[in-house]
Design a protein around this motif. Structure first.
Motif, PDB file in Angstrom:
ATOM      1  N   GLN A  39       0.845  -1.197   0.000  1.00 38.00           N
ATOM      2  CA  GLN A  39       0.000   0.000   0.000  1.00 38.00           C
ATOM      3  C   GLN A  39       0.875   1.240   0.000  1.00 38.00           C
ATOM      4  O   GLN A  39       1.922   1.271   0.644  1.00 38.00           O
ATOM      5  N   SER A  74      -8.042   3.162  -2.463  1.00 36.64           N
ATOM      6  CA  SER A  74      -7.198   2.223  -1.711  1.00 36.64           C
ATOM      7  C   SER A  74      -6.129   3.001  -0.949  1.00 36.64           C
ATOM      8  O   SER A  74      -6.338   4.140  -0.581  1.00 36.64           O
ATOM      9  N   TYR A  91      -5.586  -3.342  -4.606  1.00 34.88           N
ATOM     10  CA  TYR A  91      -7.048  -3.342  -4.448  1.00 34.88           C
ATOM     11  C   TYR A  91      -7.510  -4.768  -4.684  1.00 34.88           C
ATOM     12  O   TYR A  91      -7.681  -5.205  -5.822  1.00 34.88           O
ATOM     13  N   ASP A 137     -10.510   1.132   0.941  1.00 34.47           N
ATOM     14  CA  ASP A 137     -11.027   0.369  -0.202  1.00 34.47           C
ATOM     15  C   ASP A 137     -12.525   0.582  -0.416  1.00 34.47           C
ATOM     16  O   ASP A 137     -13.204  -0.264  -1.028  1.00 34.47           O
TER      17      ASP A 137
END
Length: 343
Positions: free
Chosen positions: A18, A33, A139, A259
């Motif tokens: 991430q 995300s 994602y 998300d």
């Protein structure tokens, strides 16, 4: 030439890459995300010398076990009281909020993060995975971004951008932003607060809620006193931002996280101030929380204060003395240095 990778011996729980997330694509149905706790993502990256938004490993509650298959790699763990436990070639424990350089063949793990729901492991130079819509964030529901669009699995070979890292002092953060306040989560009411009765609004801003075990990266589902609607629980679908709080027909709020879907058809009673999103992202299922109403100006002031505190925390990083320097410092403290030099 063999590619520099990290071998995933055990992925832990929901380990994904991430970064800050992808912006500007919600009109195409692409969620943002990104990290649930952007404060600790930024600290982890700065500890290893990266830009603050570089992609790092985010995991939930249980950390991974990893073998280094690169000449060397510099890593840092943030967001938890857990430690980096080096198992091979020698047993060693490295605290969180401190970088460490590991050589080829090293095996390490991160155990249970008892104090937080999410933690971050950054590597110097980042991971060699492609950007998708200008982001490395994973994602999972869409199956794109990060490493093959999914959480890591046993046997994955996670490619590194650097085959080796320069020799320099490690860095330690002596003053991380713990964000362990029990103060209410600050919420800007609206945009559909008129869909709730006065009693419903009073309930939301006065009752205590508990984060449900059904929560995930899409949203935190809350358990507690139902919030009463005034005009029903359905609206024409409209856009959603991170932190928006939907209240479906059962009256139990859902705080939408990284998300989240791009549109939704339940009325939104408010939106969490961005300064409190990292604190919310750290909360584990079972944690209790309350909400307080703030204005947009107050929310912006809170974010500016958070940014000031984060900058101060980074400015206070210190160099970790090398083992040789620690040895000589220890001798000096023992008042033995003169004797050693003179011998």
């Amino acid at each position: 030439m063999t590619k520099a990778v990290l071998e995933i011996v055990n992925p832990g729980m929901m380990a994904t890459i991430q970064d800050f997330g992808r912006f500007g694509y919600q009109a195409k149905g692409v969620p943002t995300s990104g990290a649930l706790d952007f404060v600790n993502l930024r600290l982890a990256n700065r500890l290893v010398g990266n830009e603050e938004g570089q992609g790092a490993l985010e995991f939930r509650i249980m950390g991974p076990t990893i073998r280094v298959l690169a000449d060397s790699v510099r890593i840092a763990l943030t967001g938890t009281e857990a430690v980096i436990e080096l198992m091979e070639p020698v047993a060693k424990r490295v605290p969180s909020y401190q970088s460490v350089t590991l050589q080829k063949g090293a095996l390490f793990k991160v155990g249970v993060t008892a104090d937080t729901a999410v933690a971050y492991l950054a590597v110097e130079g980042g991971f060699d995975v492609p950007d998708v819509y200008a982001s490395q964030s994973t994602y999972m529901s869409g199956g794109f971004g990060g490493f093959e669009g999914r959480a890591l699995q046993v046997g994955d070979l996670l490619p590194l951008a650097l085959a080796s890292v320069p020799d320099r002092h490690e860095q330690v953060c002596d003053a991380p932003l713990l964000l362990d306040s029990t103060d209410p989560i600050r919420v800007v009411p609206g945009p559909q607060k008129d869909y709730f009765s006065k009693a419903g609004l009073k309930t939301f801003f006065s009752e205590s809620y508990v984060i449900s075990g059904d929560s995930n990266r899409m949203g935190s589902r809350l358990e507690g006193a139902p919030v009463a609607h005034e005009k029903g629980a359905d609206i024409n679908s409209d856009g959603i931002v991170t932190g928006a709080i939907q209240v479906p027909g059962n009256g139990l709020p859902i705080v939408l996280l990284a998300d989240h879907q791009t549109t939704g058809g339940y009325p939104k009673i408010g939106c969490v101030a961005s300064a409190d999103l990292p604190r919310l992202g750290r909360m584990k299922p079972g944690c209790a929380l309350t909400f307080s109403a703030v204005t947009v100006a107050q929310a912006e002031k809170a974010r500016r204060l958070l940014e000031q505190q984060l900058a101060q925390s980074i400015a206070a990083f210190k160099a970790v003395p090398s083992e040789q320097e620690q040895f000589w410092n220890h001798l000096a403290e023992c008042n033995l240095i003169d004797g050693v030099v003179g011998s």
